[in-house]
Design a protein around this motif. Structure first.
Motif, short mmCIF file in Angstrom:
data_model
loop_
_atom_site.label_atom_id
_atom_site.label_comp_id
_atom_site.label_asym_id
_atom_site.label_seq_id
_atom_site.Cartn_x
_atom_site.Cartn_y
_atom_site.Cartn_z
N LEU A 392 0.83 -1.21 0.00
CA LEU A 392 0.00 0.00 0.00
C LEU A 392 0.86 1.26 0.00
O LEU A 392 0.52 2.26 -0.65
N GLY A 393 1.99 1.20 0.71
CA GLY A 393 2.88 2.35 0.74
C GLY A 393 3.46 2.66 -0.63
O GLY A 393 3.53 3.83 -1.04
N GLU A 394 3.87 1.63 -1.34
CA GLU A 394 4.40 1.83 -2.68
C GLU A 394 3.34 2.41 -3.62
O GLU A 394 3.62 3.31 -4.43
N LEU A 395 2.13 1.92 -3.49
CA LEU A 395 1.05 2.42 -4.34
C LEU A 395 0.75 3.88 -4.04
O LEU A 395 0.51 4.68 -4.96
N VAL A 396 0.78 4.26 -2.77
CA VAL A 396 0.56 5.67 -2.41
C VAL A 396 1.61 6.55 -3.06
O VAL A 396 1.30 7.62 -3.60
N GLU A 397 2.87 6.11 -3.03
CA GLU A 397 3.93 6.90 -3.65
C GLU A 397 3.69 7.07 -5.15
O GLU A 397 3.88 8.15 -5.71
N ARG A 398 3.28 6.02 -5.81
CA ARG A 398 3.06 6.10 -7.25
C ARG A 398 1.84 6.96 -7.58
O ARG A 398 1.82 7.65 -8.60
N LEU A 399 0.84 6.91 -6.74
CA LEU A 399 -0.35 7.72 -6.99
C LEU A 399 -0.09 9.21 -6.78
O LEU A 399 -0.86 10.05 -7.25
N ALA A 400 1.00 9.54 -6.10
CA ALA A 400 1.36 10.95 -5.96
C ALA A 400 1.61 11.57 -7.33
O ALA A 400 1.37 12.76 -7.55
N ASP A 401 2.07 10.75 -8.28
CA ASP A 401 2.28 11.27 -9.64
C ASP A 401 0.97 11.70 -10.28
O ASP A 401 0.92 12.66 -11.05
#
Length: 412
Positions: A392-401
């Protein structure tokens, strides 16, 4: 900075501007964005420095109402740093744009008068210009600078800014989707209330989660719900009386009672109040309007809040269903991205990676669903907990884009 008035929207009281993405990373202005923006303090003067201590070519460029872009007289391809000095009397923003397409290669905001910040980019052959946007003044575009002879050097990440008009169609489509969810929410909440009314608490517990998950899939619209969010899904945060506070209402108030031995008679009031708030939201939704400028940011915030509230157990009032909520939040994020995809497809090189991590996170969470009975957070092994947090943390980072790419930038 004031605290938000409802649970899942820790939005600052001013609009936070995300800077353009690079290499899958995004941070706010004044921080480091890989390949695009590097924070800087005071510059080292007004003269160009072909090579600095960091091994990169530095060029001092003026930012302001007069002389915008002045100083870039020796263009060259490759990775380089622009020392942007604000020569105006007010704070300013600055974009480095492709002069032909308008794509933004990098930006700095909040550049104070007389101060210098650094902008790190990689530029290949092409035409570029700085756009200066001082506060309370019209935008000014500096001279076009052409780079030639760059050979195999390719420019770093850049994206054409999204306009308000482009965001309107996906926002309207998403609003329609939310409208259908409010109808489903009312129907499922009525089932929950009916079970409480007839004193069948086992049936009420069975009905609680399906109703709650409908609401959890609607996360990008919470800001448009206004006070209804606290009435439908409020927590005890900020309530002096905790779970006994009269202001504690909604799904979590009913959850607390159902899993802490309260009688049906004591739960009829909270269940009626919840159903009333849900029906009011359903009836009022056609007249509400989401802000198109917010939808991309919400795509990131849904799961940002999931990590902050659900994966920490801060919203568990007895049912142990935080992972089910996280899964519903994931569904809500996917739904919103579906409407934004036409805009992202031509701008986001990392869209495939986002979809891959969405599928990975969904698979991870589904492993804890046992025919509708979800594993509580407290029963996860350390390895399971780490995997959930990591995915979930990795996905949050990618969704910041996504938040960066759909941010409506000032152009005039």
């Amino acid at each position: 900075m004031t605290a938000p008035t409802y649970r899942r929207r820790p939005v600052l009281p001013f609009r936070r501007r995300p800077v353009l993405l690079a290499a899958g990373a995004l941070l706010t202005a004044g921080a480091v964005t890989a390949g695009v923006l590097v924070a800087g303090g005071a510059g080292a003067g007004r003269h160009a420095r072909p090579v600095a201590g960091d091994g990169l070519r530095h060029t001092t460029v003026e930012i302001g109402t007069s002389g915008c872009g002045r100083g870039w007289t020796r263009p060259a391809a490759g990775r380089q740093v622009f020392d942007l000095r604000n020569t105006s009397a007010t704070a300013a923003e600055a974009y480095l744009v492709d002069a032909r397409t308008g794509a933004v290669h990098g930006e700095v905001e909040g550049l104070g008068p007389g101060t210098t910040r650094t902008l790190q980019v990689t530029l290949g052959d092409g035409s570029y210009a700085f756009t200066c946007l001082p506060d309370d003044a019209d935008a000014v575009t500096g001279p076009t600078v052409r780079i030639t002879g760059g050979g195999k050097v390719r420019s770093g990440p850049a994206a054409v800014p999204v306009t308000q008009q482009e965001l309107i169609p996906p926002t309207l489509a998403y609003q329609k989707w939310i409208g259908a969810r409010t109808v489903e929410l009312a129907r499922r909440t009525d089932v929950l209330r009916a079970a409480v009314d007839r004193g069948d608490l086992a049936a009420a517990r069975a009905a609680w989660l399906p109703a709650h998950l409908v609401y959890e899939r609607m996360g990008a619209a919470y800001g448009t719900f206004g006070d209804a969010d606290a009435e439908i899904d409020g927590t005890t945060a900020g309530l002096s009386g905790g779970v006994r506070d009269p202001g504690f209402a909604g799904f979590h108030r009913v959850e607390f009672g159902l899993w802490h031995g309260e009688s049906a008679s004591s739960l009829r009031g909270p269940a009626d109040r919840l159903a009333g708030a849900v029906h009011a939201l359903r009836d009022s939704w056609p007249g509400r309007r989401m802000d198109p400028a917010d939808v991309g940011l919400r795509a990131h915030e849904i799961l940002e809040n999931t990590v902050q509230f659900e994966l920490t157990g801060r919203t568990d009032y007895g049912s142990g269903t935080n992972l089910a909520t996280a899964r519903a939040n994931l569904d809500g994020t996917r739904a919103l991205l579906g409407y934004l995809r036409p805009l992202l497809r031509t701008r986001a090189t990392g869209l495939t990676g986002i979809e891959t991590w969405m599928s990975r996170a969904r698979h991870t969470l589904d492993a804890f669903d046992h025919d509708g009975r979800w594993t509580p957070l407290s029963r996860l092994t350390r390895a399971q907990r780490e995997k959930v947090d990591a995915d979930l943390g990795e996905l949050v980072e990618r969704l910041a884009d996504v938040a960066a790419l759909t941010d409506v930038r000032r152009t005039a």
